[in-house]
Design a protein around this motif. Structure first.
Motif, short mmCIF file in Angstrom:
data_model
loop_
_atom_site.label_atom_id
_atom_site.label_comp_id
_atom_site.label_asym_id
_atom_site.label_seq_id
_atom_site.Cartn_x
_atom_site.Cartn_y
_atom_site.Cartn_z
N ILE A 70 -18.25 3.84 -15.56
CA ILE A 70 -17.99 2.41 -15.35
C ILE A 70 -18.36 1.63 -16.60
O ILE A 70 -17.66 0.69 -17.00
CB ILE A 70 -18.78 1.91 -14.12
CG1 ILE A 70 -18.28 2.61 -12.85
CG2 ILE A 70 -18.64 0.39 -13.98
CD1 ILE A 70 -19.04 2.24 -11.60
N ASP A 71 -19.47 2.01 -17.24
CA ASP A 71 -19.86 1.35 -18.49
C ASP A 71 -18.80 1.57 -19.58
O ASP A 71 -18.52 0.67 -20.38
CB ASP A 71 -21.21 1.88 -18.96
CG ASP A 71 -22.36 1.45 -18.05
OD1 ASP A 71 -22.19 0.43 -17.35
OD2 ASP A 71 -23.41 2.12 -18.04
N GLY B 29 0.17 3.90 -0.38
CA GLY B 29 0.65 4.33 -1.68
C GLY B 29 -0.28 5.31 -2.35
O GLY B 29 -1.05 6.03 -1.69
N CYS B 30 -0.27 5.31 -3.67
CA CYS B 30 -1.03 6.29 -4.44
C CYS B 30 -2.53 6.16 -4.21
O CYS B 30 -3.23 7.17 -4.07
CB CYS B 30 -0.72 6.13 -5.93
SG CYS B 30 0.98 6.49 -6.39
N THR B 31 -3.03 4.93 -4.17
CA THR B 31 -4.47 4.73 -3.98
C THR B 31 -4.93 5.32 -2.66
O THR B 31 -6.01 5.95 -2.58
CB THR B 31 -4.81 3.24 -4.04
OG1 THR B 31 -4.35 2.70 -5.28
CG2 THR B 31 -6.30 3.02 -3.92
N ALA C 84 -5.95 2.76 -9.35
CA ALA C 84 -6.56 3.56 -8.27
C ALA C 84 -8.08 3.53 -8.32
O ALA C 84 -8.73 4.38 -7.70
CB ALA C 84 -6.07 4.99 -8.33
N ALA C 85 -8.68 2.56 -9.01
CA ALA C 85 -10.14 2.52 -9.16
C ALA C 85 -10.89 2.45 -7.83
O ALA C 85 -11.93 3.11 -7.67
CB ALA C 85 -10.54 1.34 -10.05
N THR D 218 -12.49 -2.98 -5.01
CA THR D 218 -13.00 -2.03 -4.03
C THR D 218 -13.21 -2.71 -2.67
O THR D 218 -12.86 -2.16 -1.63
CB THR D 218 -14.33 -1.42 -4.52
OG1 THR D 218 -14.11 -0.81 -5.80
CG2 THR D 218 -14.84 -0.37 -3.55
N VAL D 219 -13.77 -3.91 -2.70
CA VAL D 219 -13.98 -4.65 -1.45
C VAL D 219 -12.64 -4.97 -0.80
O VAL D 219 -12.48 -4.85 0.42
CB VAL D 219 -14.77 -5.94 -1.73
CG1 VAL D 219 -14.81 -6.83 -0.50
CG2 VAL D 219 -16.18 -5.60 -2.17
#
Length: 576
Positions: A479-480, A218-220, A468-469, A522-523
């Motif tokens: 990120i902060d 998909g988009c990611t 999508a991160a 992410t993992v």
């Protein structure tokens, strides 16, 4: 005294998983229908304020979008010749195609139909089939087999009801360009499409660089591929010249006869193509506005709207862009892996390490678009540079005789890529969308318990912030900023001041902060990448092995296996 002490700690985590497994698009659809005002009451289209007049004006507008495929005699004659050749050589295949329509296939297709959808022109919905007597399946089997044998569908299969939906509620609601149409089709025709899709599934595969309308990607994945390719060149001191192309009304302007030729070349049984030819010759739509329905108008081009089959056959039709660009031998290559173009349905991204190569790719895209009777919307096309030449002055490139201007950013699949020396993403639009979603929930949740509000925000607003991160390269500062956005929601729910920390509340509720949520996603994304074969897996190995010597490669292969095992165990540990 704040009320979150004992009550929050007794929160049942099973309730949280109940909400997190909800269908997010369906939630916002229901939320919008319940709480947003009906703007249709105050619309005036071309001076008409009555429902019938507005419906007819929309019908004229939508009719002008389509063209007449029959006008292209060359394409029509080409299809007739190809069809006759396939009919002469495919008699056995035709019988196999008819025999593939079984009771089991129809029953399985009915069970996959979604409940709760609006009725079509026949006033039937999926529930009429799902809860019907089992003997209906046998009648449907005979009907579908006869349709394949005779190459004929009922005239009502081509009817559709188009409903205009406003794109931007803050824009001009009296402008027809600010509306898009969704089309309701007869439920029996939807079932027949599902049967055809199942029969032809093996022939509808397209290039791995096409990411749209596929079950497993998909988009990611598309964004990750784009980012990885650009990063590979930019991190090595080179530049990547990017072009984002927009095809004008791609789904609505597909020439039917050229579509049929593409399907035959892809291996779709000629029996099914003949049925589609008869089906598409009977397409006609009417526009519904409130309770009024316009006159029907004939549709002479495009794939059927609201069809489960249309995305798959459109991918087959548009796949020629990738095939021709591969033959060109231009664009970004990594270890002989071509990554010079990425498609998500009709959204095209071109990547080249040189300006001349990008211009050649644009020329090829224009040539292909002419051959398939599609046009590019130059006003929405963009060019951009990422790398050491990001601030260089470059003459505008051409697509056909029209210029494409260079810009400072490109929006691709909802993310904004910034013109810079390295790959950089702009998260400001994400933050705005997140606060919009949060405020929509807050504005209608007065009197609701804190836990219920937090659960809604976690289930339906957090996904906006983390869209999508895993595929993005975010700086620590960004990120902060995202973490601060999420913490502000806890402060608002539980009455904390801006300068007070909510870390204890987050951990006391059994949650983790956004940084760890981002790490978990992410993992999970990389676990999927390692465990399956395909383009993304090949990209990883291409980047890892390209600059490695033989000794390093001998170490990388067993290391890769070890990393896969560790990654899976780490994900299972974090998730638990």
């Amino acid at each position: 005294m704040r009320s979150h002490s004992v009550t929050l700690l007794s929160f049942d985590i099973k309730n949280r998983y109940h909400f997190t497994n909800k269908n997010i698009p369906e939630f916002w659809k229901t939320w919008t229908a319940k709480f947003r005002k009906n703007v249709n009451k105050h619309v005036a289209i071309n001076g008409y304020t009555d429902d019938a007049g507005i419906a007819n004006e929309f019908a004229k507008h939508f009719k002008g979008v389509f063209c007449n495929s029959v006008d292209d005699n060359t394409a029509k004659e080409s299809f007739i010749r190809m069809r006759d050749e396939y009919l002469a050589d495919s008699e056995q295949v035709n019988y196999e195609c008819v025999d593939s329509v079984t009771v089991e296939l129809i029953d399985r297709s009915i069970r996959r139909m979604k409940k709760g959808k609006a009725c079509g022109p026949d006033d039937l919905c999926a529930e009429h089939l799902i809860f019907a007597h089992p003997s209906l399946i046998m009648h449907l089997k005979l009907l579908f087999q006869l349709m394949l044998i005779h190459g004929f569908v009922p005239t009502d299969f081509g009817n559709g009801i188009s409903i205009p939906l406003i794109k931007d509620k803050t824009g001009n609601i009296n402008n027809m360009d600010n509306y898009r149409a969704i089309t309701l089709s007869p439920v029996i025709s939807k079932l027949f499409e599902m049967v055809i899709l199942d029969i032809c599934n093996d022939f509808l595969s397209t290039d791995s660089l096409q990411f749209g309308f596929k079950d497993t990607i998909g988009c990611t994945d598309a964004i990750f591929t784009l980012k990885s390719t650009i990063s590979y060149f930019a991190d090595r001191g080179s530049s990547v010249f990017v072009a984002s192309l927009d095809i004008s009304k791609a789904f609505d302007r597909v020439n039917h006869f050229k579509l049929y030729n593409s399907l035959l070349r892809a291996g779709i049984p000629v029996t099914i193509v003949v049925v589609l030819c008869d089906w598409y010759s009977k397409l006609s739509y009417a526009v519904k506005w409130n309770s009024a329905i316009s006159q029907h108008f004939v549709v002479g081009s495009g794939v059927r709207q609201g069809s489960c089959l249309s995305p798959a056959i459109f991918n087959v039709f548009i796949n020629v862009f990738i095939l021709e660009l591969r033959k060109l031998k231009c664009g970004c290559h990594v270890n002989q892996l071509f990554l010079g173009c990425l498609l998500y349905a009709d959204d095209i991204i071109l990547l080249s390490p040189s300006v001349g190569g990008l211009q050649s790719m644009l020329d090829k895209c224009y040539e292909v678009s002419c051959s398939v009777s599609l046009m590019f919307n130059v006003s929405k096309c963009r060019c951009m540079v990422i790398g050491k030449m990001y601030n260089a002055t470059i003459s505008p490139l051409l697509i056909g005789n029209l210029q494409i201007e260079w810009c400072n950013y490109i929006k691709y699949l909802g993310v904004y890529i910034v013109n810079c020396k390295r790959v950089k993403f702009d998260i400001s639009p994400v933050k705005r969308s997140f606060y919009t979603a949060c405020n929509s929930i807050f504005s209608h949740s007065s009197g609701t318990s804190e836990i219920a509000i937090l659960t809604l925000q976690e289930s339906y607003s957090l996904s906006v912030l983390l869209y999508a991160a895993p595929a993005l390269t975010l700086q620590n500062k960004q990120i902060d900023e995202l973490n601060a956005c999420w913490n502000s929601i806890f402060r608002k729910i539980f009455g904390y001041r801006r300068y007070e920390s909510v870390k204890d509340v987050i951990y006391g509720l059994g949650r983790v902060n956004l940084k760890h949520l981002l790490l978990l996603r992410t993992v999970k994304f990389y676990k999927r990448l390692y465990l399956r074969s395909g383009l993304l897996h090949d990209i990883f190995w291409a980047f890892m092995m390209f600059n490695s010597d033989d000794c390093t490669r001998s170490v990388l292969i067993p290391l890769h296996v070890a990393v896969r095992n560790v990654l899976c165990k780490f994900y299972d540990y974090v998730h638990s």
